[in-house]
Scaffold this active site. Structure first.
Site, mmCIF file in Angstrom:
data_model
loop_
_atom_site.group_PDB
_atom_site.id
_atom_site.type_symbol
_atom_site.label_atom_id
_atom_site.label_comp_id
_atom_site.label_asym_id
_atom_site.label_seq_id
_atom_site.Cartn_x
_atom_site.Cartn_y
_atom_site.Cartn_z
ATOM 1 N N GLU A 44 70.641 7.952 72.424
ATOM 2 C CA GLU A 44 69.537 8.526 71.649
ATOM 3 C C GLU A 44 68.194 8.226 72.318
ATOM 4 O O GLU A 44 67.957 7.126 72.813
ATOM 5 C CB GLU A 44 69.567 7.911 70.245
ATOM 6 C CG GLU A 44 68.409 8.279 69.344
ATOM 7 C CD GLU A 44 68.435 7.529 68.009
ATOM 8 O OE1 GLU A 44 67.764 7.988 67.084
ATOM 9 O OE2 GLU A 44 69.132 6.487 67.907
ATOM 10 N N LYS A 112 68.155 15.281 64.623
ATOM 11 C CA LYS A 112 68.564 14.223 63.696
ATOM 12 C C LYS A 112 68.261 14.633 62.259
ATOM 13 O O LYS A 112 67.165 15.096 61.938
ATOM 14 C CB LYS A 112 67.840 12.923 64.053
ATOM 15 C CG LYS A 112 68.418 11.659 63.445
ATOM 16 C CD LYS A 112 67.738 10.444 64.079
ATOM 17 C CE LYS A 112 68.332 9.129 63.635
ATOM 18 N NZ LYS A 112 67.712 7.988 64.354
ATOM 19 N N CYS A 150 72.873 8.759 65.647
ATOM 20 C CA CYS A 150 72.667 7.419 65.087
ATOM 21 C C CYS A 150 72.828 7.402 63.561
ATOM 22 O O CYS A 150 73.933 7.395 63.054
ATOM 23 C CB CYS A 150 71.301 6.876 65.520
ATOM 24 S SG CYS A 150 71.150 5.071 65.347
#
EC number: 6.3.5.1
Length: 553
Positions: A44, A112, A150
């Site tokens: 990331e 995200k 994540c």
């Protein structure tokens, strides 16, 4: 395609070094290409480094990151797919994104969805939530991969949506910083995603220090049953090939490297060493100095520094006064003799006499006390900072978490410095850490093996030595009591009543609580230091300086 080879690049980026980070990514891609990989994966936000904090709000920085992603796509056109994290500005909406680079261009992008906004994370303030993305294909008959970024993998929604859209393998890029005993929490959550969706999962984390945070790697691969197929080491940069085979029930990772992790005491110590090493390297400093008092805190900081940078890059300075005991002088000498680092001595007697004379007309008739003790500490800070300026050595400060919590430190004195490796280590754990380091040596340590902290330092009662026969317990509860109370008040946000119920004296608890709150202004101005817990002072625990509330329990 019944076989799929993935290159996992668990690497260490530097915030803001767009060209350097992309060069690392290209080198990993080259290695993957040479190994016959179908896809090379980076973590990331790797292009920018992580965490960027408000740097990512600069349009020129985001534009520069995208330009580097586009150039990286061209540089990696002839070979495996490359996946890498970077910010992306979509109109006026800024995203934490994960790019799929294929055939010389950006083939697709995931944004995200779940933005963490707790502990050290502030992503709701920095980024916009993205829509849940579908999977991307590896070749015509390779696996379809979903990439929840994540935090997206800590909840069922994103992974479930990606698998429902056809994802056969989940590739989770992470910038997940270390805190003590975090790995089982990560693993448990990822096993849940695997069991819920019946697909393999690749958890790819970065390594390296960034300010107070240490990213610890520990990347792994899980098969559909939740069985661990691959486990990469903590803290080390590694590039590993993972082979997947398609069977009757779908894709399965072949068993590969399986690292066994050290215990939490060793991981904490490694985090302190690596975070200091990276803080120095990434800010451009090469050498450090610190005040070596003959006490346990400065002794362990000197050892951490020598392990991180090599003894030849560490200089210890003893700054004695009339209250400095011969035992402290001998103990300090024992530390530098064991480590092999440089050692100088600068007496504060002359400067102290000059300050005393200058203030004498104002202080006439008043009793000596804390003011005079703090003058000694501030003179030491002044003399150490002068040496830091003159010799280009970064000054390390040496206060432990117990002292930082209750303000048992002098602002502009022993709190002076650029970094504090033990800022998140309670005093009782400092003792444990010293005993551990004396008994253990690892290849990543640059100082010698053996007893670096003399047993006499570990065994003697702690003292600031600012007045005759002074002991820390003259001003504070015994450290086992103090640390027990602080662990409840700070690390677990428990009440005074909870502490009393646990067996601590109410008056002592209230005194510790009072010291904790009135010392906030000192912590606000203190040096950064290695984060080892999920309640470290600074971003994990943000309290007002002006605060009249007290727990009445």
């Amino acid at each position: 395609m019944d076989n799929f080879r993935l290159t996992m690049a668990q690497l260490n980026p530097t915030v803001g070094d767009l060209a350097g980070n992309c060069a690392k990514a290209k080198a990993a891609w080259d290695e993957g290409k040479a190994a016959g990989a179908d896809l090379v994966a980076l973590p990331e936000m790797f292009v920018t480094g992580y965490q960027t904090q408000d740097l990512v709000r600069k349009p020129a920085f985001v534009a520069g990151a995208l330009a580097h992603v586009e150039q990286l796509a061209k540089d990696c056109a002839d070979g495996p797919i490359l996946t890498i994290g970077a910010p992306f500005l979509n109109g006026e909406r800024l995203h934490n994104s994960y790019f799929v680079l294929k055939g010389g261009e950006i083939a697709s992008r995931m944004d995200k969805h779940f933005l963490p906004n707790f502990n050290v994370f502030d992503e709701v303030r920095l980024f916009n939530r993205g829509e849940i993305s579908g999977p991307f294909a590896v070749g015509n008959d390779g696996p379809r991969l979903g990439s929840p970024i994540c935090e997206d993998a800590w909840y069922p929604d994103v992974c479930e949506a990606m698998v429902e859209a056809g994802a056969e393998v989940l590739l989770v890029p992470n910038g997940s910083p270390y805190f003590r005993d975090k790995f089982p929490i990560r693993l448990m959550n990822m096993v849940s995603r695997v069991v819920e969706n019946d697909v393999p999962l690749v958890y790819l984390n970065m390594v390296g220090g960034q300010d107070d945070q240490m990213f610890d790697g520990g990347s792994f691969v899980l098969n559909r049953s939740g069985k661990l197929a691959v486990q990469l080491p903590v803290f080390d940069e590694v590039i590993v090939q993972v082979d997947f085979v398609r069977g009757e029930e779908g894709w399965e990772a072949q068993e590969g490297q399986r690292e066994v992790f050290p215990d939490s005491l060793e991981q904490d110590y490694r985090a302190m060493v690596e975070s200091l090493r990276d803080y120095m390297g990434k800010t451009g400093f090469q050498k450090v100095l610190l005040g070596l008092s003959g006490g346990i805190d400065s002794a362990i900081v000197a050892t951490i520094a020598a392990d991180a940078l090599g003894p030849e890059n560490v200089r210890c300075v003893m700054l004695p006064s009339e209250y400095t005991s011969q035992g402290s002088l001998d103990d300090a000498q024992g530390v530098v003799d064991a480590l092999g680092c440089k050692f100088d001595m600068v007496s504060i007697a002359g400067p102290r006499a000059a300050v005393t004379e200058a203030l004498a007309p104002l202080f006439e008739g008043l009793e000596e006390g804390l003011t005079e003790e703090n003058i000694q500490s501030r003179l030491r800070g002044l003399l150490l900072m002068a040496q830091s300026n003159k010799f280009g050595e970064m000054l390390l400060t040496t206060g432990n978490k117990s002292e930082v919590a209750v303000g048992y430190a002098t602002i502009y004195g022993d709190m002076s410095g650029g970094y504090n490796p033990i800022k998140d280590v309670y005093k009782t754990r400092v003792f444990e850490t010293c005993r551990w380091r004396n008994a253990n040596h690892r290849p990543w340590m640059k100082a010698p093996e053996g007893e670096m902290i003399p047993v006499s330092i570990i065994d003697k009662p702690p003292s600031a030595e600012l007045r005759p026969d002074q002991k820390d317990e003259d001003s504070l509860p015994p450290y086992d009591v103090l640390d027990g109370i602080l662990e409840m008040l700070v690390d677990r946000e428990m009440s005074v009543a909870d502490c009393v119920e646990a067996g601590y004296d109410r008056e002592t608890v209230k005194r510790v609580e009072h010291l904790l709150y009135i010392s906030e202004y000192k912590r606000f101005q203190s040096a950064p230091g290695t984060r080892l817990s999920d309640r470290a002072f600074w971003l994990d625990r943000r309290y007002p300086i002006v605060n009249r509330w007290r727990d009445s329990g």
